[in-house]
Design a protein around this motif. Structure first.
Motif, PDB file in Angstrom:
ATOM      1  N   LYS A   8      -6.622   1.421  -6.327  1.00 22.71           N
ATOM      2  CA  LYS A   8      -5.263   1.426  -6.871  1.00 22.71           C
ATOM      3  C   LYS A   8      -4.888   2.786  -7.445  1.00 22.71           C
ATOM      4  CE  LYS A   8      -3.822  -2.202  -9.386  1.00 22.71           C
ATOM      5  NZ  LYS A   8      -3.968  -2.929 -10.665  1.00 22.71           N
ATOM      6  N   LYS A   9      -5.810   3.369  -8.211  1.00 23.65           N
ATOM      7  CA  LYS A   9      -5.448   4.652  -8.836  1.00 23.65           C
ATOM      8  C   LYS A   9      -5.212   5.737  -7.789  1.00 23.65           C
ATOM      9  CE  LYS A   9     -10.246   5.774  -9.790  1.00 23.65           C
ATOM     10  NZ  LYS A   9     -11.284   5.140 -10.557  1.00 23.65           N
ATOM     11  N   SER A  18       4.450   4.744 -10.137  1.00 26.90           N
ATOM     12  CA  SER A  18       3.892   4.450 -11.452  1.00 26.90           C
ATOM     13  C   SER A  18       3.292   3.046 -11.467  1.00 26.90           C
ATOM     14  CB  SER A  18       4.980   4.552 -12.504  1.00 26.90           C
ATOM     15  OG  SER A  18       5.947   3.538 -12.282  1.00 26.90           O
ATOM     16  N   TYR A  19       2.502   2.764 -12.504  1.00 24.38           N
ATOM     17  CA  TYR A  19       1.982   1.405 -12.665  1.00 24.38           C
ATOM     18  C   TYR A  19       3.151   0.424 -12.776  1.00 24.38           C
ATOM     19  CZ  TYR A  19      -2.884   2.731 -13.364  1.00 24.38           C
ATOM     20  OH  TYR A  19      -4.157   3.197 -13.178  1.00 24.38           O
ATOM     21  N   GLY A  20       4.164   0.837 -13.542  1.00 25.35           N
ATOM     22  CA  GLY A  20       5.332  -0.027 -13.725  1.00 25.35           C
ATOM     23  C   GLY A  20       5.931  -0.449 -12.394  1.00 25.35           C
ATOM     24  N   GLN A  21       6.110   0.511 -11.494  1.00 27.66           N
ATOM     25  CA  GLN A  21       6.677   0.192 -10.183  1.00 27.66           C
ATOM     26  C   GLN A  21       5.775  -0.736  -9.388  1.00 27.66           C
ATOM     27  OE1 GLN A  21       7.289   4.344  -9.121  1.00 27.66           O
ATOM     28  NE2 GLN A  21       9.362   3.839  -8.443  1.00 27.66           N
ATOM     29  N   TYR A  23       3.466  -2.873 -10.376  1.00 24.87           N
ATOM     30  CA  TYR A  23       3.450  -4.245 -10.876  1.00 24.87           C
ATOM     31  C   TYR A  23       4.790  -4.937 -10.646  1.00 24.87           C
ATOM     32  CZ  TYR A  23      -1.174  -3.985 -12.948  1.00 24.87           C
ATOM     33  OH  TYR A  23      -2.522  -3.904 -13.120  1.00 24.87           O
ATOM     34  N   LYS A  26       4.950  -5.973  -7.128  1.00 26.88           N
ATOM     35  CA  LYS A  26       4.080  -7.126  -6.920  1.00 26.88           C
ATOM     36  C   LYS A  26       4.784  -8.398  -7.388  1.00 26.88           C
ATOM     37  CE  LYS A  26      -0.290  -9.218  -7.989  1.00 26.88           C
ATOM     38  NZ  LYS A  26      -1.355  -9.445  -8.924  1.00 26.88           N
ATOM     39  N   GLU A  33       0.323 -10.724  -2.336  1.00 27.63           N
ATOM     40  CA  GLU A  33      -0.838 -11.050  -3.171  1.00 27.63           C
ATOM     41  C   GLU A  33      -2.153 -10.783  -2.421  1.00 27.63           C
ATOM     42  OE1 GLU A  33      -0.035 -12.669  -6.317  1.00 27.63           O
ATOM     43  OE2 GLU A  33      -2.122 -12.166  -6.751  1.00 27.63           O
ATOM     44  N   ARG A  38      -9.825  -7.535  -5.334  1.00 29.78           N
ATOM     45  CA  ARG A  38     -10.572  -7.179  -6.546  1.00 29.78           C
ATOM     46  C   ARG A  38     -12.040  -7.004  -6.223  1.00 29.78           C
ATOM     47  NH1 ARG A  38      -8.942  -8.707 -11.557  1.00 29.78           N
ATOM     48  NH2 ARG A  38     -10.761 -10.000 -11.880  1.00 29.78           N
ATOM     49  N   THR A  43     -17.616   1.117 -12.728  1.00 31.32           N
ATOM     50  CA  THR A  43     -16.819   1.175 -13.949  1.00 31.32           C
ATOM     51  C   THR A  43     -16.240  -0.180 -14.338  1.00 31.32           C
ATOM     52  OG1 THR A  43     -14.983   1.876 -12.552  1.00 31.32           O
ATOM     53  CG2 THR A  43     -16.119   3.593 -13.777  1.00 31.32           C
ATOM     54  N   GLY A  44     -16.514  -1.194 -13.580  1.00 32.65           N
ATOM     55  CA  GLY A  44     -15.961  -2.512 -13.890  1.00 32.65           C
ATOM     56  C   GLY A  44     -15.078  -2.988 -12.743  1.00 32.65           C
ATOM     57  N   GLN A  45     -14.184  -3.921 -13.047  1.00 33.31           N
ATOM     58  CA  GLN A  45     -13.302  -4.439 -12.010  1.00 33.31           C
ATOM     59  C   GLN A  45     -12.322  -3.375 -11.532  1.00 33.31           C
ATOM     60  OE1 GLN A  45     -12.857  -7.108 -10.268  1.00 33.31           O
ATOM     61  NE2 GLN A  45     -14.468  -8.379 -11.136  1.00 33.31           N
ATOM     62  N   GLU A  46     -12.127  -3.303 -10.245  1.00 34.85           N
ATOM     63  CA  GLU A  46     -11.107  -2.402  -9.740  1.00 34.85           C
ATOM     64  C   GLU A  46     -10.386  -3.074  -8.581  1.00 34.85           C
ATOM     65  OE1 GLU A  46     -10.758   2.340  -8.843  1.00 34.85           O
ATOM     66  OE2 GLU A  46     -12.520   1.557  -9.824  1.00 34.85           O
TER      67      GLU A  46
END
Lengths: 212, 242
Positions: A8-9, A18-21, A23, A26, A33, A38, A43-46
């Motif tokens: 995602k990054k 941006s993250y805002g866009q 989400y 989505k 969906e 996932r 580093t954890g969930q990505e």
């Protein structure tokens, strides 16, 4: 077929959205969906996306955003928003079907959305040199699949070919297969033509949006 | 077709169908799906199907066995929805449970909110305790912490989490400073936003453009693209500029 994934990054960095866009899109259903994958990483969930699809979709949203609202876009792009009930009389006016699809028509107008998608699958095959009788196999496979067209991610329609040697007589058989990736054929068969149903559904929706 | 108003003020039941206004003031039951202009439950009510109305208000205790659709849903007592809720404006100040997904333009939660799956909104503001099983996604997420809240993931444009004014428990214990639990806390696996401003939050990963990690936070990794501020009373194990 293994799709190349993108984190995602990296999508954000590559496209500058941006993250805002992301989400927001989505929530509006502009990004299915099923594309949000996932995975656990060091580093954890990505979250990852099918690279080619997400980049194409973002470019699409950006180019259409100028002239249409997000809600209108959702109507076109959201997979579950397949236009139900409506009928079209002249499928060849739609770019994905076009004149090539003329030979595949089987009635005088009144085509439903799944039938249009089916025609588009067939027309696309004709354009790359598939024989009309084989293109019709594709059309027949898809035309009744209304339910499937609501979640077409990962669905493919394939023409497979099998060579058979019978006492010096060599035959080539073609069969149509509708299924989800990954699709596995036996070693003596090969994929002659492959249609990504999600892409065709999108093309038809976009074309319908332009006609209206 | 004219739609009739119905009201139950003692104990009673009505069959599902289309109504004008439905009022349940005693103990009442709606058997089946109901469509109404207004659905008002002030005693104890139960809808044994899907409910659709312009406005739904609950001030006693209500149970919905199916999905709920409304322009305005306002609950102040105890309200349980087994299915999904799709509303424009959602205000709950009592104890609210949604078994499925909650979609709304605007969510204002000040009591206790529990949602089984995702919450999607344009604006989500909470000043109570919440528990969200899936993703909380909104353009603006504004949380004033009271109890111990949790969400699996939070994502949006602007995410602000602050410790409450603590007029109940917090102020009594302020002198003792019981860490972040004194005034509430938030736990999430991941938090992603363009502007992220957190207090008293525990998360594995926080990603954002401009990130501020305030007092009481315990964060595994922060990935930021423009700026990062970390308060001295916060723990951040890894900081990554991307």
């Amino acid at each position: 077929m293994d799709e190349e994934l993108i984190a995602k990054k990296d999508v954000l960095e590559l496209t500058g959205i941006s993250y805002g866009q992301l989400y927001r899109w989505k929530r509006k259903g502009l990004i299915p969906e099923a594309w949000f994958i996932r995975r656990s990483t060091v580093t954890g969930q990505e979250t990852f996306f099918p690279k080619e699809k997400i980049l194409a979709r973002i470019a699409q949203i950006r180019s259409l955003k100028e002239e249409r609202s997000l809600d209108e876009l959702a109507q076109i792009l959201a997979p579950e928003a397949a236009p139900v009930g409506a009928r079209w009389d002249d499928p060849t006016a739609l770019a994905p079907i076009g004149k090539a699809g003329k030979s595949l028509l089987w009635k005088e107008g009144g085509y439903t959305f799944p039938e249009l998608v089916a025609l588009a699958c067939g027309a696309q095959a004709l354009r790359v040199g598939v024989r009309p009788a084989e293109a019709k196999l594709l059309v027949d496979l898809v035309r009744e699949e209304e339910e499937l067209l609501r979640s077409p991610t990962g669905v493919v329609v394939v023409l497979g070919e099998k060579a058979v040697n019978l006492e010096g007589l060599s035959l080539r058989l073609t069969l149509g297969v509708l299924g989800r990736e990954p699709l596995v054929l036996d070693r003596e068969s090969r994929v002659k033509h492959r249609v990504d149903l999600e892409k065709v559904v999108e093309q038809v929706k976009l074309a319908l949006g332009e006609v209206r | 077709m004219e739609r009739h108003n119905v009201s139950i003020s003692g104990a009673g039941k009505i069959t599902g169908g289309e109504y004008g206004d439905v009022r349940i003031a005693g103990s009442g039951r709606v058997e089946g799906d109901v469509t109404a202009e207004e659905l008002c439950i002030s005693g104890s009510g139960r809808v044994q199907g899907n409910a659709k109305a312009r406005e739904i208000t609950v001030s006693g205790s209500a149970k919905f066995a199916g999905r709920v659709e409304a322009d305005v849903l306002e609950t102040s007592g105890s309200c349980g929805i087994d299915g999904d809720a799709e509303v424009k404006e959602f205000r709950c100040s009592g104890s609210q449970r949604v078994g499925g997904k909650l979609r709304a333009h605007y969510v204002r939660a000040s009591g206790s909110l529990q949602v089984g799956q995702d919450v999607e909104a344009d604006v989500f503001t909470a000043s109570g305790k919440f528990e969200i099983g899936g993703l909380l996604s909104a353009d603006r997420v504004e949380v004033k912490l009271v109890g111990n809240s949790r969400a699996r993931e939070i994502g949006g444009e602007r995410i602000e989490v602050h410790t409450g004014s603590g007029f109940s428990l917090g102020i009594n214990l302020a002198g003792l400073r019981l860490g972040r639990f004194a005034t509430g806390s938030l736990t999430a696996e991941t938090i992603e936003g363009d502007e992220v401003d957190l207090e008293a939050t525990a998360a594995q990963i926080v990603r954002g453009k401009n990130v501020r990690i305030g007092p009481g936070c315990e964060i595994g990794t922060v990935e930021y693209s423009q700026s990062l501020q970390v308060h001295e009373e916060a723990t951040v194990r890894n900081r990554v500029k991307v």
